[in-house]
Design an enzyme around this catalytic site. Structure first.
Site, mmCIF file in Angstrom:
data_model
loop_
_atom_site.group_PDB
_atom_site.id
_atom_site.type_symbol
_atom_site.label_atom_id
_atom_site.label_comp_id
_atom_site.label_asym_id
_atom_site.label_seq_id
_atom_site.Cartn_x
_atom_site.Cartn_y
_atom_site.Cartn_z
ATOM 1 N N ARG A 207 0.901 -0.904 0.408
ATOM 2 C CA ARG A 207 -0.262 -0.351 0.008
ATOM 3 C C ARG A 207 1.043 1.378 -0.018
ATOM 4 N NH1 ARG A 207 -5.428 1.226 3.316
ATOM 5 N NH2 ARG A 207 -6.154 0.344 1.794
ATOM 6 N N HIS B 264 -7.210 0.910 -6.316
ATOM 7 C CA HIS B 264 -7.446 -0.501 -5.918
ATOM 8 C C HIS B 264 -8.162 -1.521 -5.706
ATOM 9 C CE1 HIS B 264 -7.776 -1.432 -1.311
ATOM 10 N NE2 HIS B 264 -8.213 -0.520 -0.586
ATOM 11 N N GLN C 36 -9.829 -3.985 -3.807
ATOM 12 C CA GLN C 36 -11.052 -3.845 -3.006
ATOM 13 C C GLN C 36 -11.925 -3.736 -3.707
ATOM 14 O OE1 GLN C 36 -12.334 -2.099 0.227
ATOM 15 N NE2 GLN C 36 -14.412 -3.267 -0.637
ATOM 16 N N ASP D 214 -17.439 6.906 -1.395
ATOM 17 C CA ASP D 214 -15.806 7.383 -1.129
ATOM 18 C C ASP D 214 -15.872 8.223 0.347
ATOM 19 O OD1 ASP D 214 -13.295 6.001 0.272
ATOM 20 O OD2 ASP D 214 -12.389 6.237 -1.291
ATOM 21 N N CYS E 197 -15.983 1.466 0.307
ATOM 22 C CA CYS E 197 -14.653 1.116 0.924
ATOM 23 C C CYS E 197 -14.735 0.485 2.775
ATOM 24 C CB CYS E 197 -13.578 0.634 -0.266
ATOM 25 S SG CYS E 197 -13.212 2.316 0.167
ATOM 26 N N ARG F 1 -13.263 -8.684 1.569
ATOM 27 C CA ARG F 1 -11.929 -8.948 1.226
ATOM 28 C C ARG F 1 -11.466 -9.873 1.206
ATOM 29 N NH1 ARG F 1 -10.341 -3.128 1.240
ATOM 30 N NH2 ARG F 1 -7.568 -4.388 0.719
HETATM 31 N N1 NVA Z 1 -9.845 6.461 -1.276
HETATM 32 C C1 NVA Z 1 -9.345 6.216 -0.474
HETATM 33 C C2 NVA Z 1 -9.756 4.690 0.316
HETATM 34 C C3 NVA Z 1 -9.930 4.629 1.639
HETATM 35 C C4 NVA Z 1 -9.098 2.566 1.413
HETATM 36 C C5 NVA Z 1 -7.867 6.614 0.138
HETATM 37 O O1 NVA Z 1 -7.786 6.722 -0.508
HETATM 38 O O2 NVA Z 1 -7.683 6.452 1.473
HETATM 39 N N1 CP Z 2 -11.118 -0.485 2.629
HETATM 40 C C1 CP Z 2 -10.320 -0.195 2.641
HETATM 41 O O1 CP Z 2 -8.619 -0.406 2.235
HETATM 42 O O2 CP Z 2 -9.704 -0.318 3.731
HETATM 43 P P1 CP Z 2 -8.382 -0.550 5.293
HETATM 44 O O3 CP Z 2 -7.912 1.433 4.402
HETATM 45 O O4 CP Z 2 -9.176 0.037 6.448
HETATM 46 O O5 CP Z 2 -7.392 -1.438 4.826
#
Ligand code: NVA
Ligand code: CP
Length: 308
Positions: A105, A132, A135, A221, A261, A289
Site C-alpha cells: 500500500r 484499489h 477492494q 468513498d 469501501c 476482502r
Molecule cells: N480512497 C480512499 C480509500 C481508503 C480505503 C483512500 O485512498 O484513502
Molecule cells: N477499504 C480499505 O482498504 O480499508 P483500510 O484502509 O482499513 O485497509
C-alpha cells in the site's frame, strides 16, 4: 510452476481469471464458515508493506494468509529502510528473495510498478493513489453474492474521482457493466490516469441524483483520500452536495445495493440512515476482502489447478 503474475491494477486480469477468482472466493468462504481447514499455502510467506494506514487491508491479508497455512511479515515506511530512502528497486530485490508474495500500500502507482519490475515474486496492489483493485474485487464478489452477475448492470459512483472510482471504471470494461459517475467540478476522473481503453462503459453526470437513477448499486468513498489531507477543508465545501442519502437511494432501483469501501464518515459522503440501512452491504463487503484476497493469493501462487 505458475509464471510471474502481478496484480497492480484491475486490468491485470481478464474476465476468465475473474470468473475463476469469484468461484474460488465463494468456495474458500464456505470452508471458512464451516471451520474447515484449507491450507494450500503452507510454508509460503507474504510481505505486507504499508506506507499508509490500514485496518481492513492489514487484517484481511494477515488473517487470510495464516488461515491458508502461510505466514506474514509486516513492514511500514517508518519501521523499515523505506523511510530512510533505500531505493524501492533495492527493497524489491531484497524482500522478494525472502518471501513468496508481496502486498504494497503506497502513494504513486509508479512506485508499485518499480517494485514489481524488480521483484522475483508476485506483487499485489493494496491501494495506491490511482487504484484499489483488491477492494473492487471484493465489491464485485459481494454484488454477485447478493444479486448475481454484474454484467450489464449499472453502478452509480457519487463523489471523488479517486482510486476507487478509477478501479470501478477499469472493472466495467473488463466485466462489461456500466458506471454512472458524478463528481464535483475539479474532482473529475481522468481517463488517462484510470488507464481506460474507451469511454464506452461510463457516463458522466453533473447531478449526483441523475447518476443514481436506475442504478443497481450506489457507491461512494471518503471525500479526502489518504495523502490529500491538506485539501480537507476545500473538499468539505466542494463535496457538500455529494452525500449519498435516502433521496439518492430512492432514485436508484428499488432493490439497489449501497457499498462503501470504508472507513466511512457518516454525515459527509453518506448519511447514517443509508450506510446503516437495509440496502447497505458494507459489512459483507469488508468481510469479503479476506475471502476474495485468499482466492487471489492462491491464484497468484498456485494458478488454477487446485483440486478442491
Ligand atoms: N480512497 C480512499 C480509500 C481508503 C480505503 C483512500 O485512498 O484513502
Ligand atoms: N477499504 C480499505 O482498504 O480499508 P483500510 O484502509 O482499513 O485497509
Amino acid at each position: 510452476m505458475k509464471s510471474l503474475q502481478h496484480y497492480l491494477q484491475f486490468s491485470d486480469l481478464d474476465a476468465a481469471a475473474y470468473a475463476h477468482l469469484f468461484e474460488r472466493a465463494a468456495l474458500i468462504k464456505a470452508k471458512f464458515k464451516k471451520y474447515e481447514k484449507y491450507q494450500p499455502l503452507i510454508d509460503r510467506t507474504l510481505a505486507m508493506i504499508f506506507e499508509k494506514a490500514s485496518t481492513r487491508t492489514r487484517v484481511s491479508f494477515e488473517a487470510g494468509m495464516y488461515q491458508m497455512g502461510g505466514s506474514v511479515v509486516h513492514l511500514t515506511t517508518e519501521g523499515s529502510q523505506l523511510g530512510r530512502s533505500e531505493p524501492i528497486e533495492d527493497s524489491a530485490r531484497v524482500i522478494s528473495r525472502m518471501v513468496d508474495l508481496v502486498m504494497i500500500r503506497t502513494f504513486e502507482q509508479t512506485k508499485i510498478e518499480a517494485f514489481a519490475a524488480h521483484s522475483r515474486v508476485p506483487v499485489i496492489n493494496g491501494l495506491t493513489n490511482e487504484f484499489h483493485p483488491c477492494q473492487i474485487l471484493a465489491d464485485i464478489f459481494t454484488f454477485i453474492e447478493h444479486r448475481g452477475s454484474i454484467k450489464g448492470k449499472t453502478v452509480a459512483w457519487v463523489g471523488d474521482g479517486n482510486n476507487m472510482a478509477n478501479t470501478w471504471l477499469q472493472a466495467a470494461e473488463i466485466l462489461d457493466f456500466n458506471v454512472h459517475i458524478s463528481t464535483p467540478s475539479g474532482y473529475e476522473i481522468d481517463a488517462v490516469v484510470a488507464n481506460l481503453k474507451s469511454s464506452k462503459h461510463y457516463k458522466v453526470f453533473t447531478d449526483p441524483m441523475e447518476a443514481c437513477k436506475g442504478a443497481d448499486l450506489v457507491t461512494t468513498d471518503v471525500w479526502t483520500s489518504m495523502g490529500f489531507e491538506a485539501e480537507n477543508e476545500a473538499r468539505k465545501k466542494a463535496f457538500a452536495d455529494w452525500c449519498v442519502d435516502s433521496d439518492m437511494m430512492a432514485a436508484a432501483k428499488a432493490d439497489a445495493l449501497f457499498m462503501h469501501c470504508l472507513p466511512a464518515h457518516r454525515g459527509e459522503e453518506v448519511s447514517a440512515d443509508v450506510i446503516d440501512g437495509p440496502q447497505s452491504v458494507v459489512w459483507d463487503e469488508a468481510e469479503n476482502r479476506m475471502h476474495a484476497q485468499k482466492a487471489l493469493m492462491e491464484y497468484l501462487l498456485l494458478g488454477t489447478t487446485q483440486a478442491n
